[in-house]
Design a protein around this motif. Structure first.
Motif, PDB file in Angstrom:
ATOM      1  N   ASN A 209       0.842  -1.198   0.000  1.00 27.27           N
ATOM      2  CA  ASN A 209       0.000   0.000   0.000  1.00 27.27           C
ATOM      3  C   ASN A 209       0.875   1.245   0.000  1.00 27.27           C
ATOM      4  N   ASP A 210       0.358   2.310  -0.595  1.00 26.61           N
ATOM      5  CA  ASP A 210       1.105   3.568  -0.564  1.00 26.61           C
ATOM      6  C   ASP A 210       1.340   4.013   0.872  1.00 26.61           C
ATOM      7  N   HIS A 211       0.328   3.866   1.702  1.00 33.16           N
ATOM      8  CA  HIS A 211       0.414   4.243   3.114  1.00 33.16           C
ATOM      9  C   HIS A 211      -0.344   3.183   3.914  1.00 33.16           C
ATOM     10  N   PHE A 212       0.278   2.695   4.980  1.00 29.12           N
ATOM     11  CA  PHE A 212      -0.377   1.675   5.801  1.00 29.12           C
ATOM     12  C   PHE A 212      -0.021   1.892   7.262  1.00 29.12           C
ATOM     13  N   GLY A 213      -1.011   1.696   8.122  1.00 32.53           N
ATOM     14  CA  GLY A 213      -0.790   1.721   9.561  1.00 32.53           C
ATOM     15  C   GLY A 213      -1.938   1.007  10.238  1.00 32.53           C
ATOM     16  N   PHE A 214      -1.803   0.794  11.528  1.00 31.47           N
ATOM     17  CA  PHE A 214      -2.915   0.165  12.245  1.00 31.47           C
ATOM     18  C   PHE A 214      -2.887   0.547  13.716  1.00 31.47           C
ATOM     19  N   PHE A 215      -4.065   0.417  14.328  1.00 35.14           N
ATOM     20  CA  PHE A 215      -4.237   0.577  15.768  1.00 35.14           C
ATOM     21  C   PHE A 215      -4.550  -0.792  16.359  1.00 35.14           C
ATOM     22  N   SER A 220      -7.691  -7.098  22.937  1.00 35.05           N
ATOM     23  CA  SER A 220      -8.576  -7.348  21.799  1.00 35.05           C
ATOM     24  C   SER A 220      -7.866  -8.213  20.757  1.00 35.05           C
ATOM     25  N   PRO A 221      -8.545  -9.199  20.182  1.00 37.20           N
ATOM     26  CA  PRO A 221      -7.923 -10.025  19.140  1.00 37.20           C
ATOM     27  C   PRO A 221      -7.926  -9.361  17.773  1.00 37.20           C
ATOM     28  N   LEU A 222      -8.536  -8.178  17.672  1.00 41.25           N
ATOM     29  CA  LEU A 222      -8.651  -7.500  16.383  1.00 41.25           C
ATOM     30  C   LEU A 222      -7.729  -6.288  16.324  1.00 41.25           C
ATOM     31  N   ALA A 223      -7.287  -5.970  15.113  1.00 39.68           N
ATOM     32  CA  ALA A 223      -6.552  -4.733  14.845  1.00 39.68           C
ATOM     33  C   ALA A 223      -7.366  -3.892  13.877  1.00 39.68           C
ATOM     34  N   MET A 224      -7.255  -2.583  14.009  1.00 35.24           N
ATOM     35  CA  MET A 224      -7.954  -1.648  13.119  1.00 35.24           C
ATOM     36  C   MET A 224      -6.939  -1.110  12.111  1.00 35.24           C
ATOM     37  N   THR A 225      -7.036  -1.585  10.868  1.00 31.45           N
ATOM     38  CA  THR A 225      -6.056  -1.211   9.856  1.00 31.45           C
ATOM     39  C   THR A 225      -6.517   0.007   9.071  1.00 31.45           C
ATOM     40  N   ILE A 335      -2.432   1.201  20.804  1.00 30.19           N
ATOM     41  CA  ILE A 335      -1.139   1.584  20.253  1.00 30.19           C
ATOM     42  C   ILE A 335      -1.350   1.871  18.767  1.00 30.19           C
ATOM     43  N   GLU A 336      -0.437   2.646  18.186  1.00 31.65           N
ATOM     44  CA  GLU A 336      -0.501   2.948  16.748  1.00 31.65           C
ATOM     45  C   GLU A 336       0.819   2.551  16.120  1.00 31.65           C
ATOM     46  N   VAL A 337       0.759   1.944  14.942  1.00 32.72           N
ATOM     47  CA  VAL A 337       1.945   1.432  14.258  1.00 32.72           C
ATOM     48  C   VAL A 337       1.976   1.975  12.837  1.00 32.72           C
ATOM     49  N   ARG A 338       3.119   2.542  12.443  1.00 30.88           N
ATOM     50  CA  ARG A 338       3.293   3.069  11.087  1.00 30.88           C
ATOM     51  C   ARG A 338       4.718   2.801  10.613  1.00 30.88           C
ATOM     52  N   PHE A 339       4.944   2.935   9.313  1.00 34.60           N
ATOM     53  CA  PHE A 339       6.246   2.669   8.704  1.00 34.60           C
ATOM     54  C   PHE A 339       6.708   3.884   7.926  1.00 34.60           C
ATOM     55  N   VAL A 340       8.018   4.159   7.978  1.00 40.88           N
ATOM     56  CA  VAL A 340       8.576   5.369   7.387  1.00 40.88           C
ATOM     57  C   VAL A 340       9.909   5.035   6.718  1.00 40.88           C
ATOM     58  N   TYR A 357       7.430   2.980  13.432  1.00 39.19           N
ATOM     59  CA  TYR A 357       7.092   3.810  14.584  1.00 39.19           C
ATOM     60  C   TYR A 357       5.980   3.133  15.375  1.00 39.19           C
ATOM     61  N   ILE A 358       6.196   3.003  16.661  1.00 37.28           N
ATOM     62  CA  ILE A 358       5.199   2.429  17.555  1.00 37.28           C
ATOM     63  C   ILE A 358       4.875   3.477  18.616  1.00 37.28           C
ATOM     64  N   ALA A 359       3.609   3.900  18.654  1.00 38.96           N
ATOM     65  CA  ALA A 359       3.167   4.923  19.605  1.00 38.96           C
ATOM     66  C   ALA A 359       2.265   4.290  20.658  1.00 38.96           C
ATOM     67  N   VAL A 360       2.516   4.643  21.916  1.00 34.95           N
ATOM     68  CA  VAL A 360       1.645   4.211  23.006  1.00 34.95           C
ATOM     69  C   VAL A 360       1.035   5.440  23.650  1.00 34.95           C
ATOM     70  N   HIS A 361      -0.169   5.280  24.188  1.00 35.84           N
ATOM     71  CA  HIS A 361      -0.949   6.404  24.703  1.00 35.84           C
ATOM     72  C   HIS A 361      -1.523   6.056  26.071  1.00 35.84           C
ATOM     73  N   GLN A 362      -1.868   7.103  26.810  1.00 36.70           N
ATOM     74  CA  GLN A 362      -2.615   6.930  28.047  1.00 36.70           C
ATOM     75  C   GLN A 362      -3.621   8.068  28.172  1.00 36.70           C
ATOM     76  N   PHE A 363      -4.801   7.733  28.690  1.00 36.11           N
ATOM     77  CA  PHE A 363      -5.866   8.716  28.840  1.00 36.11           C
ATOM     78  C   PHE A 363      -5.535   9.674  29.975  1.00 36.11           C
ATOM     79  N   GLU A 364      -6.105  10.885  29.895  1.00 39.16           N
ATOM     80  CA  GLU A 364      -5.810  11.913  30.887  1.00 39.16           C
ATOM     81  C   GLU A 364      -6.149  11.431  32.302  1.00 39.16           C
ATOM     82  N   LYS A 365      -5.346  11.889  33.259  1.00 41.15           N
ATOM     83  CA  LYS A 365      -5.517  11.614  34.688  1.00 41.15           C
ATOM     84  C   LYS A 365      -5.366  10.130  35.024  1.00 41.15           C
ATOM     85  N   MET A 366      -4.745   9.379  34.131  1.00 46.30           N
ATOM     86  CA  MET A 366      -4.387   8.000  34.425  1.00 46.30           C
ATOM     87  C   MET A 366      -2.866   7.902  34.427  1.00 46.30           C
TER      88      MET A 366
END
Length: 433
Positions: A209-215, A220-225, A335-340, A357-366
């Motif tokens: 793909n020209d651009h690909f990433g996923f969450f 969860s056993p599923l990924a959101m591509t 998490i979010e995953v992308r390639f560069v 690139y692998i990004a991890v996040h946390q919700f506010e006040k956690m």
């Protein structure tokens, strides 16, 4: 901005500068820097305030370039675009489109200023596309004494490769010339697939793909591509109501509510995460490239992101998700995953190597520190380099060995800012005094 207090967009970084300056042009900017130099102030520049760390903070002079936001010249034949440093990626994209031009790639947020986005190594997705700073053909720097220098690959190649990803440590980027490409339309497809399958097919999906990433959510056993590919089809924007339903109601407000529920009832997070992925469904859009790349992001989070060599992507993702699923961590965000593609800026996290690139996040006040700290140890095991605009715990001592051109950047810094006028606590920590 509130009086003399500055806050970032997430509200979790703030400072009380002695002076907040809003120059309207290069001459006013030079005057601001001359006054700050006489006072001995540390000078930092705020773009849109979209960094998650303390990169901007100062008790000296804080400069915002919000009034230096003009497109200065567009050459349709060459694709070269000259603009002031404070213009946002979104505003610049819209103006370029009217002239038949576009960024070759963008991240999933476009509110950042062009100077802030490039100075921190901000990137999009695409194995054949480097980060945004690689599009810069020349950079105008205003130095501590108010003088202006223009650097490019011919007149000062060392400063050019340093200034593309500079953390604001060399001077104030006041204008840039960038290389645009002919405007293009993208077909953007969001869907879900088994996480195991996505990781097994990771190279195929990234290369196909020209651009690909996923969450991917923990538990969860599923990924959101997300796949974006160029298409000859004409743009077909969503109706205003459909756009609001998808981009605002579902992606932002509904997810915000789910995160708040997870914060209040951490024991529900595994079930909530599985529910989010099951209900995300599939969508396809065809629109102008910049409208496909970027969408509104309003859920209050904090973030850490690492670039690792591409060949370790699947293994690293598995390790991060296994960590996030441990009972000691409550993680209601994915998490979010992308390639560069690689580039040659001295301090680019993707410098000289194809990167995931692998990004991890946390919700506010956690609590984010324990989770991010544990993820960082995984990333360090793969030779990871942190995104300069996001959370991390690294210092110059352990970062220097990860960058082959570290000393070359330092030499340019010594030449352009010998008095360390642009060095705050963050810059000192990650680049040294």
């Amino acid at each position: 901005m509130n009086g003399s207090m500055w806050r970032n967009f997430a509200g979790d970084q703030q400072c009380h500068p002695r002076a907040v300056e809003r120059p309207a042009d290069a001459a006013e900017l030079a005057g601001v820097l001359e006054r700050a130099d006489r006072r001995g102030d540390v000078v930092r520049v705020a773009g849109s305030g979209h960094s998650f760390n303390d990169a901007v903070l100062t008790d000296g002079t804080l400069i915002t370039l919000e009034r230096m936001n003009r497109v200065l010249d567009i050459d349709r034949s060459s694709g070269l675009v000259r603009c002031e440093a404070g213009i946002s990626l979104g505003a610049l994209s819209a103006e370029m489109w009217e002239q038949g031009l576009a960024f070759a790639n963008l991240g999933d947020i476009d509110v950042q200023s062009i100077a802030g986005a490039t100075a921190t190594g901000t990137h999009g997705a695409g194995v054949g596309l480097p980060n945004l700073s690689a599009s810069l053909r020349s950079i105008e720097l205003t130095l501590a004494d108010g003088t202006r220098v223009e650097v490019d690959a011919d007149n000062d190649p060392e400063a050019y490769r340093a200034a593309r990803v500079s953390l604001g440590a060399l001077g104030v980027v006041s204008a840039v010339t960038l290389q645009a490409v002919p405007a293009f339309t993208l077909s953007g497809v969001d869907t879900v697939a088994p996480r195991v399958e996505v990781l097994e097919r990771l190279d195929e999906l990234a290369d196909g793909n020209d651009h690909f990433g996923f969450f991917a959510f923990a538990h969860s056993p599923l990924a959101m591509t997300k796949t974006w590919n160029r298409t000859p089809e004409a743009p077909r924007p969503l109706s205003k109501s459909a756009e609001w339903f998808h981009d605002e109601l579902l992606t932002n407000y509904a997810f915000w509510g789910v995160c708040r529920l997870g914060r209040a009832r951490p024991q529900w997070i595994p079930a909530l995460n599985r529910w989010c992925t099951k209900l995300s469904g599939s969508t396809r859009r065809v629109d102008r490239s910049y409208r496909i790349f970027a969408t509104p992001r309003r859920v209050p989070i904090t973030e850490m992101e690492y670039a690792i060599p591409r060949e370790h992507a699947a293994d690293a993702v598995r390790q991060v998700l296994a960590l996030a699923e441990q009972p000691r961590f409550d993680v209601p965000v994915p998490i979010e995953v992308r390639f560069v593609a690689p580039d040659d800026a001295f301090l680019s996290p993707a410098g000289n190597r194809a990167s995931c690139y692998i990004a991890v996040h946390q919700f506010e006040k956690m609590a984010w520190e324990p989770y991010f700290g544990a993820v960082e140890q995984i990333m360090r095991g793969f030779g990871g380099r942190p995104h300069w605009g996001k959370r991390h715990f690294r210092t110059a001592v352990d970062l220097a060995p990860e960058y082959p051109d570290w000393d070359r950047f330092a030499a340019v810094r010594d030449r352009l800012d010998p008095g360390r006028r642009f060095t705050n606590a963050y810059v000192a920590r990650v680049l040294g005094e």
